[in-house]
Each structure stands twice: as structure tokens, then as C-alpha cells.
Design a protein around this motif. Sequence first.
Motif, mmCIF file in Angstrom:
data_model
loop_
_atom_site.group_PDB
_atom_site.id
_atom_site.type_symbol
_atom_site.label_atom_id
_atom_site.label_comp_id
_atom_site.label_asym_id
_atom_site.label_seq_id
_atom_site.Cartn_x
_atom_site.Cartn_y
_atom_site.Cartn_z
ATOM 1 N N LEU A 1 0.826 -1.208 0.000
ATOM 2 C CA LEU A 1 0.000 0.000 0.000
ATOM 3 C C LEU A 1 0.862 1.260 0.000
ATOM 4 O O LEU A 1 0.582 2.221 -0.727
ATOM 5 C CB LEU A 1 -0.916 0.005 1.227
ATOM 6 N N GLU B 1 0.715 0.133 -4.507
ATOM 7 C CA GLU B 1 0.216 -1.087 -5.149
ATOM 8 C C GLU B 1 -1.140 -1.491 -4.573
ATOM 9 O O GLU B 1 -1.500 -1.122 -3.455
ATOM 10 C CB GLU B 1 1.215 -2.224 -4.949
ATOM 11 N N GLU B 2 -1.870 -2.281 -5.338
ATOM 12 C CA GLU B 2 -3.171 -2.770 -4.896
ATOM 13 C C GLU B 2 -3.013 -4.068 -4.115
ATOM 14 O O GLU B 2 -2.194 -4.916 -4.461
ATOM 15 C CB GLU B 2 -4.084 -3.019 -6.098
ATOM 16 N N SER C 1 -5.256 -7.340 -1.914
ATOM 17 C CA SER C 1 -6.516 -8.047 -1.730
ATOM 18 C C SER C 1 -6.606 -8.461 -0.264
ATOM 19 O O SER C 1 -5.874 -9.353 0.185
ATOM 20 C CB SER C 1 -6.591 -9.282 -2.630
ATOM 21 N N LYS D 1 -10.510 -5.303 -2.338
ATOM 22 C CA LYS D 1 -9.359 -4.677 -2.991
ATOM 23 C C LYS D 1 -9.120 -3.292 -2.394
ATOM 24 O O LYS D 1 -10.070 -2.575 -2.065
ATOM 25 C CB LYS D 1 -9.606 -4.529 -4.498
ATOM 26 N N ARG E 1 -6.235 0.192 -2.663
ATOM 27 C CA ARG E 1 -5.026 0.869 -3.128
ATOM 28 C C ARG E 1 -5.024 2.288 -2.570
ATOM 29 O O ARG E 1 -6.076 2.931 -2.495
ATOM 30 C CB ARG E 1 -4.981 0.911 -4.664
#
Length: 308
Positions: free
Chosen positions: A124, A128-129, A131, A148, A150
Amino acid sequence: MADYTLKQLNDAARSDPKGFIQLSEDYYRNQVDSTARELAARRRTSPIVLVNGPSSAGKTTTTARLRRTLEKRHGIRTETISMDDYYRTVSEYEMPYDEENGVDDLESPLCMDLALLTKHLRMLAAGEEISIPAFDFQQRRSIPDVKKLRLETGEMVIIEGIHALSDIVYDGLGEMATGVFLAFDSALTLEDGTLVEPFMLRFMRRAVRDSLFRNTEVSATLAQWKSVRRGETLYILPNRKRAALTLDTYMPYETFIMAEMLRQPFSQLTNELTAVGLEPLTHLSGGFEPLDYVHHIPEDSLIHEFIG
């Protein structure tokens, strides 16, 4: 640490109950505002906030209040992550055991996937993303990839939990994170000289909350308390040194409410209270002035986390 006497608090409750409650609420609110200002100043280099503290220190409400303050006063979009979502599926590891108290060690960091949490927080911070999993408490299993998330540039994420400042998480994030510790450092001296220590006042919060919202009688909360205290000593309090910021969440007026709610069960549990190191709580009965509080507590007060 603030040291109060019951005489001081009784005088305040008797002379100006509204002002007494407001003063307590303002002290807490000012601490939250000051903490939010500092977090906002650090957001470029430290977009992650780790909120830690012992049982019933008010982590849930304080985290929500910090988020609102960051967004409304500082214009910083802020996400939250629940550390509970990083519990591990029970069948995938051997549950740690608290041999001292003869119960499962539910406070142990081994119950959580802290390595995955740390990885996600680093991602984070890098934009970046991730899950995020969820934990099904009914089936005691982790469900992967539920949500999800980000962070955009300038945004922040807050995570609270008893292991937020553990070495795995904190050391794995370095300067990307700021630790906030909810200390609950205040103590109360009763009229007969009995000292009610901070952890005892926290137990009162937990006992009321558990009886009202978790269908747990005070006797059951007492039975688990020694293990909870052991977990705090092993896993939480040693990590306080990692926090850059500290809040004391005790509100002096709250003990009037908790003492009245617990008067009857405490009168029936004198031996049990003494057995787990809470003997001073047996001295509470009859010592507090009646406090007119119902119409004076703000709707967003931290105390609602415990009394509704």
C-alpha cells in the motif's frame, strides 16, 4: 499518568455534572486532534498508522475518530484495515496454549498472519493494490481476497489491533509507519485510600461491554482476565516503546457509570475479583455520587463503545 481521587471526582459530579463530563470529553478530543495533526504532518513519508493498546483502551472508537479528523480537518482521505481480518484458519496451525491459566492463548501473535499483513502494508505504501482477506469467526477460517484496496498519493491507512506494534509489523515497515499507543494510564484513589490501578479501570470497561454486547456474564469475563493480562504483558506493553504518539483514553466520569452498572455483579463476585488481582474493585460499592449523565454524553463519545 493522571492520578485522581474519588473526592475530587465526587465534588465535580456534585457541583457541575455537565461541565465534569464536558471537561473529560474535551481532554480526550484534544488529544485526538493533536495526534491527527502530527499524523498529517508525517503523511508523505509515513502513510501507515499503527494503533495499538491493551484491552478496552478504546482502539475502535479512537481509530474512527482519527480517521474522521484526518479527513475533515486535514483533507486527507484515509482508509482503515481491521487486524481481525488477518487471523489464520484454525486448522492450519497449532493453537498456542496458556499453561499458566489453563486456556488457549488467544492473545498470541501466532494466531494471526502478521507476515501477510506487513507485506500488504508495504505494498500500500508503494502505491500497489492489495486483496484483503476476511475472517469468518463462526467457522474460524480465513477467506482470501475479499476486498481490494489501493492508496493514492497523499492518502493514509490506519490499522488497529493488539499486535499492530509487534516486531514483525513495525520493524517490517520502518519509517513508512507511525505508531500510536492508547495508554489508559490514569489511576483512581478511593476514599479509604484504596488504589484502583489503570488495568482495573479497563477491566470495568470490558466487563460492561461484554455483558451488554457480547452476551458474556461478568463471571466469564473474570475467568478470562488473567490470560488477557498475561497477553498484554507479553505481547502489547513491551511494544509501547515503538509508538511515536500516545493518548490516555480514560475519562474520569466514566467510572461513575461503570461502578453503578457493575455494583450488583461485583457484590456477588468478591472472591473471584480478589483471585485475579482485582480486589480493589470490591471497595467501589456506595462510594460514588449519583451522576446525571444520560443527556450530557456526546453522541460520538468513546464511552458509547462500552455502554451503548
